[in-house]
Design an enzyme around this catalytic site. Structure first.
Site, PDB file in Angstrom:
ATOM      1  N   GLU A  75      -6.124  18.252   1.398  1.00  0.00           N
ATOM      2  CA  GLU A  75      -6.970  17.090   1.103  1.00  0.00           C
ATOM      3  C   GLU A  75      -6.234  15.788   1.371  1.00  0.00           C
ATOM      4  O   GLU A  75      -6.810  14.846   1.924  1.00  0.00           O
ATOM      5  CB  GLU A  75      -7.431  17.125  -0.359  1.00  0.00           C
ATOM      6  CG  GLU A  75      -8.310  18.306  -0.715  1.00  0.00           C
ATOM      7  CD  GLU A  75      -7.522  19.539  -1.084  1.00  0.00           C
ATOM      8  OE1 GLU A  75      -8.153  20.557  -1.428  1.00  0.00           O
ATOM      9  OE2 GLU A  75      -6.263  19.495  -1.034  1.00  0.00           O
TER      10      GLU A  75
ATOM     11  N   HIS B 180      -5.647   6.642   7.041  1.00  0.00           N
ATOM     12  CA  HIS B 180      -4.918   5.718   6.182  1.00  0.00           C
ATOM     13  C   HIS B 180      -3.450   5.705   6.591  1.00  0.00           C
ATOM     14  O   HIS B 180      -2.857   6.735   6.886  1.00  0.00           O
ATOM     15  CB  HIS B 180      -5.030   6.148   4.716  1.00  0.00           C
ATOM     16  CG  HIS B 180      -6.397   5.964   4.146  1.00  0.00           C
ATOM     17  ND1 HIS B 180      -6.608   5.463   2.883  1.00  0.00           N
ATOM     18  CD2 HIS B 180      -7.624   6.189   4.660  1.00  0.00           C
ATOM     19  CE1 HIS B 180      -7.911   5.402   2.644  1.00  0.00           C
ATOM     20  NE2 HIS B 180      -8.549   5.853   3.719  1.00  0.00           N
TER      21      HIS B 180
ATOM     22  N   ASP C 185      -2.530  -0.502   6.540  1.00  0.00           N
ATOM     23  CA  ASP C 185      -3.451  -0.893   5.477  1.00  0.00           C
ATOM     24  C   ASP C 185      -2.981  -2.159   4.774  1.00  0.00           C
ATOM     25  O   ASP C 185      -3.787  -2.996   4.373  1.00  0.00           O
ATOM     26  CB  ASP C 185      -3.614   0.244   4.471  1.00  0.00           C
ATOM     27  CG  ASP C 185      -4.504   1.364   4.995  1.00  0.00           C
ATOM     28  OD1 ASP C 185      -4.963   1.250   6.149  1.00  0.00           O
ATOM     29  OD2 ASP C 185      -4.740   2.338   4.265  1.00  0.00           O
TER      30      ASP C 185
ATOM     31  N   ASP D 271       0.853  -1.189   0.000  1.00  0.00           N
ATOM     32  CA  ASP D 271       0.000   0.000   0.000  1.00  0.00           C
ATOM     33  C   ASP D 271       0.890   1.241   0.000  1.00  0.00           C
ATOM     34  O   ASP D 271       2.049   1.184   0.468  1.00  0.00           O
ATOM     35  CB  ASP D 271      -0.922   0.014   1.219  1.00  0.00           C
ATOM     36  CG  ASP D 271      -1.946   1.136   1.138  1.00  0.00           C
ATOM     37  OD1 ASP D 271      -2.795   1.098   0.233  1.00  0.00           O
ATOM     38  OD2 ASP D 271      -1.884   2.061   1.969  1.00  0.00           O
TER      39      ASP D 271
ATOM     40  N   GLU E 240       0.905   5.810   0.344  1.00  0.00           N
ATOM     41  CA  GLU E 240       0.241   7.094   0.582  1.00  0.00           C
ATOM     42  C   GLU E 240       0.964   8.136  -0.258  1.00  0.00           C
ATOM     43  O   GLU E 240       2.177   8.017  -0.512  1.00  0.00           O
ATOM     44  CB  GLU E 240       0.267   7.477   2.063  1.00  0.00           C
ATOM     45  CG  GLU E 240      -0.424   6.482   2.988  1.00  0.00           C
ATOM     46  CD  GLU E 240      -1.902   6.278   2.709  1.00  0.00           C
ATOM     47  OE1 GLU E 240      -2.515   7.188   2.096  1.00  0.00           O
ATOM     48  OE2 GLU E 240      -2.433   5.231   3.091  1.00  0.00           O
TER      49      GLU E 240
ATOM     50  N   HIS F  35      -4.307  10.907   5.303  1.00  0.00           N
ATOM     51  CA  HIS F  35      -3.280  10.104   5.985  1.00  0.00           C
ATOM     52  C   HIS F  35      -2.605  10.799   7.166  1.00  0.00           C
ATOM     53  O   HIS F  35      -1.889  10.147   7.943  1.00  0.00           O
ATOM     54  CB  HIS F  35      -2.215   9.623   5.000  1.00  0.00           C
ATOM     55  CG  HIS F  35      -1.647  10.700   4.114  1.00  0.00           C
ATOM     56  ND1 HIS F  35      -1.027  11.830   4.596  1.00  0.00           N
ATOM     57  CD2 HIS F  35      -1.593  10.792   2.756  1.00  0.00           C
ATOM     58  CE1 HIS F  35      -0.599  12.567   3.589  1.00  0.00           C
ATOM     59  NE2 HIS F  35      -0.947  11.973   2.459  1.00  0.00           N
TER      60      HIS F  35
END
Length: 229
Positions: free
Chosen positions: A52, A150, A155, A7, A9, A57
């Site tokens: 945003e 997140h 994750d 995963d 970010e 995260h």
């Protein structure tokens, strides 16, 4: 079989608009069992953090300012991943960012035919149902209470559990073990022989045709091709 559950970010939605990776989390699995080996790093994106993305995260530009650049750890990432299959939720998003970063440092791109997209798997397995990671955790009874925001490693760890459920791995193994034990017990502990007559297939012709059409569209080097031989 070695698989890497992965995963990321990022600072935004599109690397072509100057957005960068800020975190990668990887969990190693062999034969659908987590080995305990992980690879987790934060990166300085060399740019600001849009609000945003921060709201998703919680990684601020200040927090990331003293973290290494992706270029400093790119080879370490490639070495950890090796030639394993990559298991990613909504794989297209992560792969665009990973390959954009690898291109920046003149390393080979990761091929899409080594990727298993669990979002696509979930949509095929549960047509019409929501297939976000949180929704799948709820469906399969997986604890995601620590997922307030997140985070790539958390994750990836959660996705590893979801992937096992999507593939039926843990449930199938337990069911087979229980069934075998019961059969042996009924047989007085002796060796269980093969069925005298094979059970008829429960797959309908239209289901088989749809599956073959799906496999044919994956490309010659797709991971799932070997299961269709």
């Amino acid at each position: 079989m070695r698989e890497i559950i992965l995963d990321t970010e990022t600072t935004g939605l599109d690397p072509n608009e100057g957005h960068r990776l800020v975190e990668i989390g990887c969990v190693e699995m062999i034969d659908r069992n987590p080995t305990g080996a992980t690879w987790h790093k934060y990166f300085n994106p060399e740019r600001d953090m849009p609000v945003e993305a921060f709201n998703v995260h919680g990684l601020s530009a200040e927090f990331l300012s003293d973290k290494p650049l992706f270029a400093e750890l790119a080879q370490e990432f490639v070495d950890f991943v090796g030639d394993a299959h990559l298991v990613i939720h909504n794989a297209g998003f992560d792969m665009r960012f990973l390959n954009a970063e690898l291109k920046r440092v003149n390393l080979a791109a990761l091929a899409m035919d080594r990727v298993v997209d669990t979002l696509a798997m979930a949509r095929r397995k549960h047509p019409g149902a929501r297939a976000s990671l949180d929704e799948l955790c709820q469906r399969y009874g997986i604890d995601n209470s620590k997922r307030v925001k997140h985070g790539a490693l958390l994750d990836a760890e959660i996705l590893a559990e979801v992937y096992i459920e999507l593939t039926g791995g843990r449930q199938t193994a337990l069911s087979l073990a229980s069934a075998s034990a019961a059969i042996v017990a009924r047989a007085g502990g002796g060796t269980v022989g093969p069925r005298p007559k094979a059970l008829p297939s429960r797959i309908r012709p239209e289901e088989l045709a749809a599956h073959e059409a799906f496999i044919a569209g994956l490309g010659e080097n797709a991971l799932w091709k070997k299961y269709a031989q």
